[in-house]
Every structure is written in structure tokens, then in C-alpha cells.
Design a protein around this motif. Structure first.
Motif, mmCIF file in Angstrom:
data_model
loop_
_atom_site.group_PDB
_atom_site.id
_atom_site.type_symbol
_atom_site.label_atom_id
_atom_site.label_comp_id
_atom_site.label_asym_id
_atom_site.label_seq_id
_atom_site.Cartn_x
_atom_site.Cartn_y
_atom_site.Cartn_z
ATOM 1 N N LEU A 76 39.607 52.031 34.195
ATOM 2 C CA LEU A 76 38.673 50.920 34.195
ATOM 3 C C LEU A 76 39.282 49.586 34.589
ATOM 4 O O LEU A 76 38.663 48.819 35.338
ATOM 5 C CB LEU A 76 38.043 50.775 32.799
ATOM 6 N N PHE A 77 40.473 49.264 34.059
ATOM 7 C CA PHE A 77 41.025 47.918 34.183
ATOM 8 C C PHE A 77 42.515 47.932 34.503
ATOM 9 O O PHE A 77 43.225 48.866 34.162
ATOM 10 C CB PHE A 77 40.846 47.144 32.857
ATOM 11 N N TRP A 78 42.948 46.841 35.111
ATOM 12 C CA TRP A 78 44.375 46.522 35.262
ATOM 13 C C TRP A 78 44.509 45.089 34.776
ATOM 14 O O TRP A 78 43.818 44.195 35.265
ATOM 15 C CB TRP A 78 44.801 46.640 36.719
ATOM 16 N N ASP A 79 45.367 44.880 33.782
ATOM 17 C CA ASP A 79 45.499 43.572 33.164
ATOM 18 C C ASP A 79 46.947 43.117 33.258
ATOM 19 O O ASP A 79 47.838 43.729 32.679
ATOM 20 C CB ASP A 79 45.051 43.646 31.698
ATOM 21 N N GLY A 80 47.171 42.058 34.017
ATOM 22 C CA GLY A 80 48.517 41.525 34.220
ATOM 23 C C GLY A 80 48.652 40.118 33.680
ATOM 24 O O GLY A 80 47.839 39.662 32.871
ATOM 25 N N PRO A 81 49.658 39.399 34.154
ATOM 26 C CA PRO A 81 49.983 38.091 33.587
ATOM 27 C C PRO A 81 49.049 36.942 33.987
ATOM 28 O O PRO A 81 49.120 35.873 33.398
ATOM 29 C CB PRO A 81 51.400 37.835 34.091
ATOM 30 N N SER A 82 48.176 37.135 34.957
ATOM 31 C CA SER A 82 47.305 36.026 35.378
ATOM 32 C C SER A 82 46.148 35.861 34.391
ATOM 33 O O SER A 82 46.003 36.613 33.437
ATOM 34 C CB SER A 82 46.773 36.281 36.790
ATOM 35 N N ASN A 83 45.275 34.917 34.684
ATOM 36 C CA ASN A 83 44.106 34.699 33.841
ATOM 37 C C ASN A 83 42.941 35.596 34.252
ATOM 38 O O ASN A 83 41.823 35.408 33.811
ATOM 39 C CB ASN A 83 43.687 33.219 33.868
ATOM 40 N N GLU A 84 43.222 36.591 35.076
ATOM 41 C CA GLU A 84 42.206 37.531 35.537
ATOM 42 C C GLU A 84 42.544 38.954 35.157
ATOM 43 O O GLU A 84 43.695 39.292 34.905
ATOM 44 C CB GLU A 84 42.090 37.470 37.060
ATOM 45 N N MET A 85 41.513 39.787 35.142
ATOM 46 C CA MET A 85 41.684 41.207 34.926
ATOM 47 C C MET A 85 41.022 41.939 36.089
ATOM 48 O O MET A 85 39.895 41.603 36.475
ATOM 49 C CB MET A 85 41.038 41.627 33.603
ATOM 50 N N ALA A 86 41.728 42.903 36.647
ATOM 51 C CA ALA A 86 41.150 43.726 37.701
ATOM 52 C C ALA A 86 40.223 44.756 37.071
ATOM 53 O O ALA A 86 40.507 45.302 36.001
ATOM 54 C CB ALA A 86 42.250 44.414 38.510
ATOM 55 N N ILE A 87 39.118 45.017 37.757
ATOM 56 C CA ILE A 87 38.103 45.963 37.310
ATOM 57 C C ILE A 87 37.910 46.977 38.429
ATOM 58 O O ILE A 87 37.619 46.600 39.569
ATOM 59 C CB ILE A 87 36.779 45.235 37.017
ATOM 60 N N PHE A 88 38.065 48.254 38.117
ATOM 61 C CA PHE A 88 37.930 49.279 39.135
ATOM 62 C C PHE A 88 36.491 49.298 39.642
ATOM 63 O O PHE A 88 35.543 49.476 38.869
ATOM 64 C CB PHE A 88 38.345 50.629 38.584
ATOM 65 N N ALA A 89 36.327 49.075 40.939
ATOM 66 C CA ALA A 89 35.010 48.858 41.538
ATOM 67 C C ALA A 89 34.069 50.047 41.346
ATOM 68 O O ALA A 89 32.864 49.860 41.200
ATOM 69 C CB ALA A 89 35.167 48.540 43.026
ATOM 70 N N GLY A 90 34.586 51.243 41.302
ATOM 71 C CA GLY A 90 33.749 52.420 41.121
ATOM 72 C C GLY A 90 33.117 52.518 39.750
ATOM 73 O O GLY A 90 32.215 53.339 39.536
#
Length: 135
Positions: A76-90
């Protein structure tokens, strides 16, 4: 703008109440191993993402973790050091209006496939600004 999504079994749902970044296809080794192919992900500011349910988190590096459903295994997600979280588009419901814009980590892509669209291809990291970089 509001976008929603979730895992295959429905145990994890999320809502995004802010803008989404265009979709980026990541061909890095980690994304390929966790998904079985490459990952297509958008992103949003963490403050704009509300998660219902309890994802499991795997620390995939010293600076990032990957969120998935502990029941059905959906990535579902990739969460790194930025103020954003990646969300799997599918995992998004319906059509949130984002489209694939670029490919990253193409130097690491699998030998079994070719990238055949006309979108930009970066050998390494991210050529697009994150949503937070534009906010």
C-alpha cells in the motif's frame, strides 16, 4: 480533492484529502522484489492521509518503511524521510485523476521486460518534484 483506496481484503482503507503527485513507475530492486514487478505510485502529504485499519510496516532501509496489509499482503505505502508518503496507485478507488508521468531507477529494471512508452526514464531517483516541494 479527496481520493480513497485500500487493500484487497478491505482490512486497510485510506483517504487522501489533498493533492496527489503524478504516478511514478519505480523499477528499483526493492520495489521489484516487494511487488513481483515494478511499482507505480503517487504520493501525498502525510498530514493529508488518514489510514483506517492497522497496516504492517517493514523497514526496507535505514530511512524508509513499506506498509502492507497483514491479512491479504497488499502493498500500500512507502514512507520515507520526506513530508510525503507514496501510495501504490493500484490501490486507489476509481479514477483519482492522476496518470503515469515518468519511470525511475531504470538502470535497475528487470531484464525480462522493456519500457515501451514514451515517458521520461531516469537511471536513478526521482526527476519529479514531490507534492510537498510544490506546496
Amino acid at each position: 480533492m479527496t481520493a480513497t483506496g485500500g487493500c484487497l481484503c478491505g482490512a486497510i482503507r485510506y483517504e487522501v484529502t489533498g493533492p496527489l503527485r503524478p504516478v511514478v513507475a519505480c523499477h528499483c530492486n526493492q520495489c521489484r522484489r516487494t511487488s513481483g514487478h515494478y511499482v507505480a505510485a503517487t504520493s501525498a502529504l502525510k498530514r493529508d492521509v488518514v489510514i483506517a485499519g492497522t497496516p504492517r510496516w517493514f523497514a526496507s532501509s535505514d530511512t524508509a518503511q513499506r506498509g502492507f496489509c497483514g491479512t491479504c499482503g497488499s502493498n500500500l505505502f512507502w514512507d520515507g524521510p520526506s513530508n510525503e508518503m507514496a501510495i501504490f496507485a493500484g490501490t486507489l478507488d476509481g479514477d483519482p485523476g492522476v496518470r503515469l508521468a515518468t519511470h525511475i531507477f531504470c538502470a535497475d529494471k528487470g531484464a525480462y521486460y522493456e519500457i515501451t512508452d514514451d515517458l521520461p526514464q531516469a537511471p536513478g531517483d526521482h526527476p519529479l518534484p514531490w507534492v510537498g516541494d510544490r506546496a
